[in-house]
Design a protein around this motif. Structure first.
Motif, PDB file in Angstrom:
ATOM      1  N   ASN A 170       0.850  -1.207   0.000  1.00 48.06           N
ATOM      2  CA  ASN A 170       0.000   0.000   0.000  1.00 48.06           C
ATOM      3  C   ASN A 170       0.880   1.249   0.000  1.00 48.06           C
ATOM      4  OD1 ASN A 170      -2.505  -1.137  -0.112  1.00 48.06           O
ATOM      5  ND2 ASN A 170      -2.693  -1.362   2.104  1.00 48.06           N
ATOM      6  N   GLY A 171       1.921   1.196   0.837  1.00 49.97           N
ATOM      7  CA  GLY A 171       2.845   2.330   0.900  1.00 49.97           C
ATOM      8  C   GLY A 171       3.558   2.529  -0.433  1.00 49.97           C
ATOM      9  N   MET A 172       4.003   1.409  -1.018  1.00 49.34           N
ATOM     10  CA  MET A 172       4.681   1.482  -2.319  1.00 49.34           C
ATOM     11  C   MET A 172       3.768   2.130  -3.347  1.00 49.34           C
ATOM     12  SD  MET A 172       7.688  -0.055  -2.558  1.00 49.34           S
ATOM     13  CE  MET A 172       7.978  -1.097  -3.953  1.00 49.34           C
ATOM     14  N   ARG A 173       2.500   1.716  -3.341  1.00 44.60           N
ATOM     15  CA  ARG A 173       1.566   2.246  -4.328  1.00 44.60           C
ATOM     16  C   ARG A 173       1.437   3.769  -4.195  1.00 44.60           C
ATOM     17  NH1 ARG A 173      -3.410   1.498  -2.965  1.00 44.60           N
ATOM     18  NH2 ARG A 173      -2.903   3.212  -1.590  1.00 44.60           N
ATOM     19  N   ASP A 174       1.320   4.219  -2.931  1.00 43.11           N
ATOM     20  CA  ASP A 174       1.189   5.671  -2.723  1.00 43.11           C
ATOM     21  C   ASP A 174       2.445   6.420  -3.173  1.00 43.11           C
ATOM     22  OD1 ASP A 174      -1.290   5.250  -1.810  1.00 43.11           O
ATOM     23  OD2 ASP A 174      -0.873   5.636   0.303  1.00 43.11           O
ATOM     24  N   ILE A 175       3.584   5.795  -2.929  1.00 40.15           N
ATOM     25  CA  ILE A 175       4.836   6.440  -3.348  1.00 40.15           C
ATOM     26  C   ILE A 175       4.904   6.554  -4.877  1.00 40.15           C
ATOM     27  CG2 ILE A 175       7.355   6.139  -3.441  1.00 40.15           C
ATOM     28  CD1 ILE A 175       7.007   4.746  -0.623  1.00 40.15           C
ATOM     29  N   PHE A 176       4.503   5.476  -5.553  1.00 35.56           N
ATOM     30  CA  PHE A 176       4.561   5.529  -7.024  1.00 35.56           C
ATOM     31  C   PHE A 176       3.547   6.519  -7.585  1.00 35.56           C
ATOM     32  CE2 PHE A 176       6.728   1.388  -6.529  1.00 35.56           C
ATOM     33  CZ  PHE A 176       7.913   1.798  -7.118  1.00 35.56           C
ATOM     34  N   VAL A 177       2.388   6.594  -6.947  1.00 32.71           N
ATOM     35  CA  VAL A 177       1.394   7.582  -7.412  1.00 32.71           C
ATOM     36  C   VAL A 177       1.973   8.986  -7.268  1.00 32.71           C
ATOM     37  CG1 VAL A 177      -0.863   8.599  -6.942  1.00 32.71           C
ATOM     38  CG2 VAL A 177      -0.617   6.135  -7.015  1.00 32.71           C
ATOM     39  N   LYS A 178       2.657   9.211  -6.155  1.00 30.74           N
ATOM     40  CA  LYS A 178       3.275  10.525  -5.950  1.00 30.74           C
ATOM     41  C   LYS A 178       4.276  10.829  -7.072  1.00 30.74           C
ATOM     42  CE  LYS A 178       3.553  13.976  -3.140  1.00 30.74           C
ATOM     43  NZ  LYS A 178       2.320  14.750  -3.002  1.00 30.74           N
ATOM     44  N   MET A 179       5.067   9.799  -7.426  1.00 33.76           N
ATOM     45  CA  MET A 179       6.054  10.010  -8.490  1.00 33.76           C
ATOM     46  C   MET A 179       5.373  10.317  -9.824  1.00 33.76           C
ATOM     47  SD  MET A 179       8.725   7.061  -7.341  1.00 33.76           S
ATOM     48  CE  MET A 179       9.803   7.034  -8.719  1.00 33.76           C
ATOM     49  N   ILE A 180       4.226   9.661 -10.059  1.00 29.76           N
ATOM     50  CA  ILE A 180       3.510   9.931 -11.312  1.00 29.76           C
ATOM     51  C   ILE A 180       3.016  11.371 -11.329  1.00 29.76           C
ATOM     52  CG2 ILE A 180       1.484   9.365 -12.708  1.00 29.76           C
ATOM     53  CD1 ILE A 180       1.570   6.627 -11.285  1.00 29.76           C
ATOM     54  N   VAL A 181       2.521  11.823 -10.174  1.00 29.71           N
ATOM     55  CA  VAL A 181       2.010  13.198 -10.099  1.00 29.71           C
ATOM     56  C   VAL A 181       3.129  14.169 -10.482  1.00 29.71           C
ATOM     57  CG1 VAL A 181       1.160  14.961  -8.515  1.00 29.71           C
ATOM     58  CG2 VAL A 181       0.225  12.655  -8.431  1.00 29.71           C
ATOM     59  N   TRP A 182       4.331  13.916  -9.983  1.00 29.25           N
ATOM     60  CA  TRP A 182       5.459  14.781 -10.362  1.00 29.25           C
ATOM     61  C   TRP A 182       5.739  14.682 -11.857  1.00 29.25           C
ATOM     62  CZ3 TRP A 182       8.903  12.851  -5.761  1.00 29.25           C
ATOM     63  CH2 TRP A 182       8.495  13.492  -4.596  1.00 29.25           C
ATOM     64  N   LEU A 183       5.712  13.424 -12.321  1.00 28.91           N
ATOM     65  CA  LEU A 183       6.053  13.201 -13.729  1.00 28.91           C
ATOM     66  C   LEU A 183       5.076  13.909 -14.675  1.00 28.91           C
ATOM     67  CD1 LEU A 183       7.851  11.707 -15.706  1.00 28.91           C
ATOM     68  CD2 LEU A 183       6.460   9.681 -15.396  1.00 28.91           C
ATOM     69  N   MET A 184       3.838  14.015 -14.234  1.00 27.85           N
ATOM     70  CA  MET A 184       2.819  14.625 -15.100  1.00 27.85           C
ATOM     71  C   MET A 184       3.129  16.080 -15.439  1.00 27.85           C
ATOM     72  SD  MET A 184       0.723  12.428 -16.098  1.00 27.85           S
ATOM     73  CE  MET A 184       2.211  11.453 -16.177  1.00 27.85           C
TER      74      MET A 184
END
Ligand code: ASP
Length: 421
Positions: A170-184
């Protein structure tokens, strides 16, 4: 301002196309930026798929919900891929774009295509490789999806001792979502480079228009077919899901434009997940359905394989009986579901379809010069289908549900594309 990022994306794409035409050589020096953007998307995709599937399945609160979401997803995918193939076959049979094109058009354009055939049995074996890390390293998505689903079901069954593992993912998923938000935030510049350099390449080689001659009708028919495929799914959004169709299209546009620019539904997956959030699809449904649909719901690709096979047969003057067309229908469905969501991923499985009608695989060479353009359109349709699939499945499975877990995605400031800051 609302939709500021969307406007940036559109402007950057227009600018990229204009620069590609006006300064092709200079534009190509920026090609690496587009490659970097795709690399960053792909870098996130695999761990995102794994952690999203684990957190989705383990938060569903039981096998019943997983079962019904799974059944709806597979049902939708079969419907969507079948209809895509039927639309393509009907258009080709009625409009017959290949009739009148001399057979030597195929032979003259044929050079040994660098595509190896895929046997059905070996395709099935690739779903279950002996080494999942090696498969992931080769960017083979299907085995990773299967492995993640089985792993998650095992987590649910193990119960208490698996809880730390679930929390970890769950934590990993939130971290990757955060990275996607930056990437966008990099999307406009990434799309500028991708489109600009694609146009520059075509302009420099001056190849495109040459090869398009004689193929125009086929190209128009295929794009019409894709449009019809999008249309019936839009009708589902409006009349079955009772959503505002215009708003749905606008909200989906970030994913559709990214799909168009990257030619990869898999690389677009991080954006598709963010869009699903905007469409208010429940997170457990989106996180389960989207990775799965991105892997097997390649309806635009399935249509392409069927229409190409029929087109070649028409050029070669081969009459296809109804039974042979049923054969094309069945294999195109399998080929579409088995293709990988990467640029030109559909060309590999097209060989399965060509074999059914005994067309030489070298005929594919005829499509190669403009396949990169058609690929963008079918990738857009594939991603559109994934979004409608997730929204439909959510509509039918989440109504009676009370949220089982507080959604951790709520803590993440998504919607960068609307830039509500
Ligand atoms: N590029 C397509 C996709 O990523 C696959 C294909 O049709 O070649 O969805």
């Amino acid at each position: 301002m609302k939709n500021k990022m969307f406007i940036f994306i559109i402007l950057s794409m227009i600018l990229g196309i204009a620069c590609g035409i006006a300064f092709p050589k200079h534009m190509l020096t920026f090609q690496w930026i587009g490659t970097l953007f795709i690399n960053l998307l792909k870098l996130i995709v695999l761990p995102l798929i794994f952690s999203a599937l684990v957190s989705a399945i383990t938060s569903m609160g039981g096998m019943n919900r997983l079962g019904s979401i799974g059944v709806y997803t597979i049902g939708y995918v079969l419907l969507s891929v079948s209809l895509a193939v039927i639309i393509g076959l009907v258009l080709l049979n009625v409009l017959q774009p290949g009739v009148g094109i001399p057979a030597n058009f195929i032979l003259a354009n044929s050079s040994p295509a660098d595509i190896r055939p895929v046997e059905f049995s070996s395709f099935l074996l690739t779903l279950f490789p002996p080494n999942i890390i090696a498969a992931a390293a080769k960017f083979e998505i299907m085995p990773v999806v299967f492995f993640s689903i089985v792993f998650s079901i095992a987590c649910v069954n193990v119960g208490e001792t698996a809880k730390p593992v679930i929390a970890f993912f769950n934590g990993m998923r939130d971290i990757f979502v955060k990275m996607i938000v930056w990437l966008m935030y990099l999307t406009p510049i990434g799309l500028f480079s991708l489109l600009g350099s694609a146009i520059a390449e075509a302009a420099l080689q001056n190849r495109l228009m040459e090869s398009v001659k004689g193929m125009m009708l086929f190209i128009i028919i295929f794009i019409t077919g894709l449009f019809l495929q999008m249309l019936w799914q839009l009708a589902i959004v409006k009349f079955v899901l009772r959503r505002n169709a215009k708003e749905f299209v606008i909200a989906s546009s970030d994913a559709l434009l990214t799909a168009f620019a990257t030619s990869s539904s898999m690389a677009t997956l991080p954006v598709t997940l963010i869009v699903a959030k905007k469409e208010k699809v429940n997170d457990d449904v989106a996180r389960f359905v989207l990775p799965l649909a991105t892997t097997i719901n390649l309806a635009g690709t399935a249509m392409y394989e069927a229409v190409s096979a029929l087109f070649f047969c028409q050029i070669l003057g081969m009459h296809l009986s109804l039974l042979s067309q049923v054969g094309v229908f069945m294999t195109a469905i399998l080929a579409g579901m088995g293709a990988t969501g990467i640029p030109e991923g559909g060309l590999v499985t097209m060989i399965m379809v060509l074999r059914v009608v005994n067309v030489p695989t070298s005929a594919i060479a005829l499509l190669l010069p403009f396949d990169r353009i058609l690929d963008r359109f079918r990738t857009m349709v594939n991603v559109w289908g994934d979004l409608v699939c997730a929204t439909t499945v959510d509509h039918f499975t989440s109504k009676k549900q009370t949220p089982i877990v507080k959604n951790t995605l709520d803590n993440v400031r998504v919607l960068p594309v609307n830039n509500q800051a």
